[in-house]
Design a protein around this motif. Sequence first.
Motif: not given
Length: 403
Positions: A260-272
């Motif tokens: 969950p932690i990794g997916i949170f930052f992956i999606i946030m990074n892709k949007i940014l």
Amino acid sequence: MQVFRADNNSSNWKRLRCLKTNLLLITTITSVVLGVILGMLTGRLEPTQDTVSLIGVPGDLLMRMFKMLLLPLVTASMVTGVANLNKSGGKLGIMALVYYICATIIATVLVIGLAVSMQSGEVTKADPSPDRVFDKPFPVTTDAILVLLRNIVPENIMQASFQHSKTSFTKNIAEPVNTSETSLSQTNHSSNNFKYGGYIWPKSINYQDGMNVIGILMFFAVFGVMLNRMGESGRAMLDFYNILNEITMNMTKLVMWYNPIGIFFIIMNKILEVPDLEAAAKSLTMYMVTGLLGLAIHALIVLPTIYFTLTRRNPFRVSLGMMESLLTGLGTSSSAAALPVTLRCCEEKLKFNKTICRFVLPIGATINMDGLAIIQAVTPILLAQMNQRMLAFADLVANRLGS
């Protein structure tokens, strides 16, 4: 009164047990939602590129963990799956291959029909550019097939763990040709050279970074068949791979709590990483709608219908049990990275036959990419429509074979 309290305690206990059982799924869904929301909000602050890179580090660690586990998991799963198959193993392999081919064809035909009927690319009427020249030649269908065959039979199984074959072209500046010649089509100059864009491009087969999964699967599938034929004399080797598989699956369970932690930052990074999310969404609205509609129809109608027709069971029970794998695939954009999660969901949550799972899933993660087939089918149609060109049926078939 005591009966009421006992029923109430029993009900609370069931809720707690259900929450504990689905805690990982709930936290994963929450991380996806929070990643999208915080990614959009953070984007309004216009963070620097260094900040965006730092935000992506936890997600990159998750991808590295899954890739680290991929090789031992694929090899152990394939060997144990094939070695434990009975005489009907050949029939199972043929059925799986037929299903993969049919599912991919259905997905491709579905999205081609949607893209053509919806005219996805007409929203951005780009100026037609018939004389557009690409940076370099692109491999033709024959090249793609030959590269696939070379990867199926790697010359070095150790090298296949981190490299795969790829066709590439190198500009030969020392031998320019007449620029008046056609620049749109690539013309065969010799067996390994192409005339393109005013230059001769020598074609070569080299290696690129990235695991050759299909070559590894082929090697260890044959390895498992030979181990199966050895009977009791190969029991020690089979026990080794069974233990390796169990260890790898236990390591996967540990990684899943970081998921969950990794997916949170992956999606946030892709949007940014998208410079202007609103502008990109507006310019690609019909493209996104067509792709998502094709994926939704295929995932929610076509595949459940096939499952129900063959098994007469509720397909959405399986979808719910695979939710962690689906969300991991959504976040990582990689079926290979989601493979450890997929195996865990099938074996532990859905209680499917372990032998069949270990044989079918690694192969399916490599060759049965319906989502990729949908995107590869809709993209050239979109580009053709944007450039006001009509693609004939032969062009659509050639595009799918080439990809």
